[in-house]
Design a protein around this motif. Structure first.
Motif, PDB file in Angstrom:
ATOM      1  N   ALA A   4       0.836  -1.204   0.000  1.00 30.18           N
ATOM      2  CA  ALA A   4       0.000   0.000   0.000  1.00 30.18           C
ATOM      3  C   ALA A   4       0.870   1.252   0.000  1.00 30.18           C
ATOM      4  O   ALA A   4       0.570   2.217  -0.712  1.00 30.18           O
ATOM      5  CB  ALA A   4      -0.938  -0.012   1.204  1.00 30.18           C
ATOM      6  N   ALA A   5       1.937   1.238   0.759  1.00 30.10           N
ATOM      7  CA  ALA A   5       2.835   2.399   0.809  1.00 30.10           C
ATOM      8  C   ALA A   5       3.516   2.614  -0.537  1.00 30.10           C
ATOM      9  O   ALA A   5       3.636   3.747  -0.994  1.00 30.10           O
ATOM     10  CB  ALA A   5       3.866   2.228   1.911  1.00 30.10           C
ATOM     11  N   SER A   6       3.934   1.535  -1.183  1.00 29.45           N
ATOM     12  CA  SER A   6       4.617   1.688  -2.466  1.00 29.45           C
ATOM     13  C   SER A   6       3.651   2.142  -3.550  1.00 29.45           C
ATOM     14  O   SER A   6       4.028   2.894  -4.450  1.00 29.45           O
ATOM     15  CB  SER A   6       5.314   0.391  -2.876  1.00 29.45           C
ATOM     16  N   GLU A   7       2.402   1.720  -3.458  1.00 36.33           N
ATOM     17  CA  GLU A   7       1.408   2.126  -4.453  1.00 36.33           C
ATOM     18  C   GLU A   7       0.938   3.559  -4.231  1.00 36.33           C
ATOM     19  O   GLU A   7       0.360   4.167  -5.127  1.00 36.33           O
ATOM     20  CB  GLU A   7       0.217   1.182  -4.419  1.00 36.33           C
ATOM     21  N   ASN A   8       1.165   4.090  -3.063  1.00 33.47           N
ATOM     22  CA  ASN A   8       0.736   5.442  -2.712  1.00 33.47           C
ATOM     23  C   ASN A   8       1.899   6.258  -2.166  1.00 33.47           C
ATOM     24  O   ASN A   8       1.736   7.020  -1.210  1.00 33.47           O
ATOM     25  CB  ASN A   8      -0.405   5.381  -1.686  1.00 33.47           C
ATOM     26  N   SER A   9       3.051   6.124  -2.787  1.00 40.10           N
ATOM     27  CA  SER A   9       4.264   6.731  -2.238  1.00 40.10           C
ATOM     28  C   SER A   9       4.163   8.244  -2.113  1.00 40.10           C
ATOM     29  O   SER A   9       4.698   8.824  -1.173  1.00 40.10           O
ATOM     30  CB  SER A   9       5.487   6.339  -3.058  1.00 40.10           C
ATOM     31  N   GLU A  10       3.470   8.891  -3.041  1.00 40.88           N
ATOM     32  CA  GLU A  10       3.356  10.350  -2.950  1.00 40.88           C
ATOM     33  C   GLU A  10       2.522  10.758  -1.733  1.00 40.88           C
ATOM     34  O   GLU A  10       2.848  11.720  -1.042  1.00 40.88           O
ATOM     35  CB  GLU A  10       2.768  10.931  -4.236  1.00 40.88           C
ATOM     36  N   VAL A  50       2.199   9.014   1.007  1.00 45.55           N
ATOM     37  CA  VAL A  50       3.018   8.711   2.179  1.00 45.55           C
ATOM     38  C   VAL A  50       4.070   9.801   2.360  1.00 45.55           C
ATOM     39  O   VAL A  50       4.319  10.245   3.486  1.00 45.55           O
ATOM     40  CB  VAL A  50       3.660   7.312   2.068  1.00 45.55           C
ATOM     41  N   ALA A  51       4.650  10.267   1.252  1.00 42.98           N
ATOM     42  CA  ALA A  51       5.642  11.347   1.330  1.00 42.98           C
ATOM     43  C   ALA A  51       4.999  12.616   1.894  1.00 42.98           C
ATOM     44  O   ALA A  51       5.624  13.330   2.684  1.00 42.98           O
ATOM     45  CB  ALA A  51       6.245  11.614  -0.044  1.00 42.98           C
ATOM     46  N   GLU A  52       3.754  12.885   1.510  1.00 41.63           N
ATOM     47  CA  GLU A  52       3.041  14.031   2.073  1.00 41.63           C
ATOM     48  C   GLU A  52       2.863  13.861   3.582  1.00 41.63           C
ATOM     49  O   GLU A  52       2.985  14.822   4.346  1.00 41.63           O
ATOM     50  CB  GLU A  52       1.677  14.191   1.406  1.00 41.63           C
ATOM     51  N   GLY A  53       2.586  12.633   4.009  1.00 44.26           N
ATOM     52  CA  GLY A  53       2.451  12.351   5.434  1.00 44.26           C
ATOM     53  C   GLY A  53       3.754  12.581   6.177  1.00 44.26           C
ATOM     54  O   GLY A  53       3.755  13.091   7.298  1.00 44.26           O
ATOM     55  N   VAL A  54       4.863  12.217   5.547  1.00 41.54           N
ATOM     56  CA  VAL A  54       6.175  12.449   6.149  1.00 41.54           C
ATOM     57  C   VAL A  54       6.400  13.950   6.313  1.00 41.54           C
ATOM     58  O   VAL A  54       6.869  14.413   7.354  1.00 41.54           O
ATOM     59  CB  VAL A  54       7.307  11.809   5.306  1.00 41.54           C
ATOM     60  N   ASP A  55       6.031  14.727   5.282  1.00 48.33           N
ATOM     61  CA  ASP A  55       6.193  16.185   5.364  1.00 48.33           C
ATOM     62  C   ASP A  55       5.355  16.775   6.490  1.00 48.33           C
ATOM     63  O   ASP A  55       5.818  17.644   7.233  1.00 48.33           O
ATOM     64  CB  ASP A  55       5.822  16.845   4.035  1.00 48.33           C
ATOM     65  N   LYS A  56       4.133  16.290   6.640  1.00 56.41           N
ATOM     66  CA  LYS A  56       3.271  16.784   7.728  1.00 56.41           C
ATOM     67  C   LYS A  56       3.860  16.409   9.086  1.00 56.41           C
ATOM     68  O   LYS A  56       3.841  17.215  10.022  1.00 56.41           O
ATOM     69  CB  LYS A  56       1.860  16.230   7.580  1.00 56.41           C
ATOM     70  N   ALA A  57       4.386  15.203   9.188  1.00 56.12           N
ATOM     71  CA  ALA A  57       5.002  14.770  10.444  1.00 56.12           C
ATOM     72  C   ALA A  57       6.217  15.636  10.773  1.00 56.12           C
ATOM     73  O   ALA A  57       6.441  15.981  11.940  1.00 56.12           O
ATOM     74  CB  ALA A  57       5.399  13.300  10.360  1.00 56.12           C
ATOM     75  N   TYR A  85      13.793   6.900   0.723  1.00 53.31           N
ATOM     76  CA  TYR A  85      13.622   5.455   0.860  1.00 53.31           C
ATOM     77  C   TYR A  85      12.288   5.007   0.279  1.00 53.31           C
ATOM     78  O   TYR A  85      12.221   4.026  -0.469  1.00 53.31           O
ATOM     79  CB  TYR A  85      13.721   5.047   2.331  1.00 53.31           C
ATOM     80  N   LEU A  86      11.218   5.720   0.595  1.00 51.00           N
ATOM     81  CA  LEU A  86       9.898   5.361   0.090  1.00 51.00           C
ATOM     82  C   LEU A  86       9.844   5.427  -1.428  1.00 51.00           C
ATOM     83  O   LEU A  86       9.289   4.539  -2.081  1.00 51.00           O
ATOM     84  CB  LEU A  86       8.831   6.275   0.690  1.00 51.00           C
ATOM     85  N   ARG A  87      10.410   6.462  -1.998  1.00 51.45           N
ATOM     86  CA  ARG A  87      10.411   6.586  -3.459  1.00 51.45           C
ATOM     87  C   ARG A  87      11.248   5.490  -4.106  1.00 51.45           C
ATOM     88  O   ARG A  87      10.878   4.938  -5.140  1.00 51.45           O
ATOM     89  CB  ARG A  87      10.914   7.964  -3.867  1.00 51.45           C
ATOM     90  N   LYS A  88      12.368   5.158  -3.497  1.00 46.77           N
ATOM     91  CA  LYS A  88      13.219   4.090  -4.017  1.00 46.77           C
ATOM     92  C   LYS A  88      12.483   2.752  -3.966  1.00 46.77           C
ATOM     93  O   LYS A  88      12.481   1.998  -4.936  1.00 46.77           O
ATOM     94  CB  LYS A  88      14.514   4.006  -3.198  1.00 46.77           C
ATOM     95  N   GLN A  89      11.823   2.478  -2.862  1.00 43.06           N
ATOM     96  CA  GLN A  89      11.062   1.236  -2.728  1.00 43.06           C
ATOM     97  C   GLN A  89       9.919   1.176  -3.729  1.00 43.06           C
ATOM     98  O   GLN A  89       9.659   0.134  -4.320  1.00 43.06           O
ATOM     99  CB  GLN A  89      10.517   1.084  -1.302  1.00 43.06           C
ATOM    100  N   ALA A  90       9.220   2.287  -3.921  1.00 43.86           N
ATOM    101  CA  ALA A  90       8.108   2.324  -4.873  1.00 43.86           C
ATOM    102  C   ALA A  90       8.615   2.044  -6.288  1.00 43.86           C
ATOM    103  O   ALA A  90       7.989   1.297  -7.045  1.00 43.86           O
ATOM    104  CB  ALA A  90       7.407   3.672  -4.814  1.00 43.86           C
ATOM    105  N   LYS A  91       9.747   2.623  -6.628  1.00 44.23           N
ATOM    106  CA  LYS A  91      10.327   2.400  -7.955  1.00 44.23           C
ATOM    107  C   LYS A  91      10.705   0.935  -8.131  1.00 44.23           C
ATOM    108  O   LYS A  91      10.411   0.326  -9.159  1.00 44.23           O
ATOM    109  CB  LYS A  91      11.555   3.286  -8.150  1.00 44.23           C
ATOM    110  N   GLN A  92      11.330   0.354  -7.127  1.00 47.64           N
ATOM    111  CA  GLN A  92      11.716  -1.057  -7.196  1.00 47.64           C
ATOM    112  C   GLN A  92      10.489  -1.949  -7.313  1.00 47.64           C
ATOM    113  O   GLN A  92      10.482  -2.907  -8.089  1.00 47.64           O
ATOM    114  CB  GLN A  92      12.532  -1.450  -5.972  1.00 47.64           C
ATOM    115  N   ASP A  93       9.439  -1.640  -6.561  1.00 50.32           N
ATOM    116  CA  ASP A  93       8.218  -2.433  -6.628  1.00 50.32           C
ATOM    117  C   ASP A  93       7.566  -2.341  -7.999  1.00 50.32           C
ATOM    118  O   ASP A  93       7.085  -3.333  -8.537  1.00 50.32           O
ATOM    119  CB  ASP A  93       7.224  -1.999  -5.549  1.00 50.32           C
TER     120      ASP A  93
END
Length: 76
Positions: free
Chosen positions: A14-20, A22-29, A55-63
């Motif tokens: 789910a995180a890899s399919e929605n990496s953007e 999740v990245a927004e969530g990281v920014d809010k955190a 890391y999240l973007r790298k994982q999403a790309k690999q997936d």
């Protein structure tokens, strides 16, 4: 214990399919952490946030590449 592993795999997918999102969530955190610490640790928070987002973007790309090779992903 395999139920926990399955749940973690679903979470990773789910995180890899929605990496953007999740990245927004990281920014809010990061913003909340900066507010709570009064700016005292902004440099460390920025560094950790950037590492997490990278890391999240790298994982999403690999997936996506893995799914494309296996025929599960039709996206370009």
């Amino acid at each position: 214990m395999s139920g926990l592993g399955d749940a973690f795999d679903k979470l990773k997918k789910a995180a890899s399919e929605n990496s953007e999102k999740v990245a927004e969530g990281v920014d809010k955190a990061k913003q909340v952490a900066k507010e709570k610490t009064g700016g005292k640790y902004d440099d460390k928070i920025d560094k950790a946030g950037s590492a997490a987002t990278d890391y999240l973007r790298k994982q999403a790309k690999q997936d996506r590449e893995r799914n494309r090779r296996s025929g599960e992903d039709d996206r370009p």
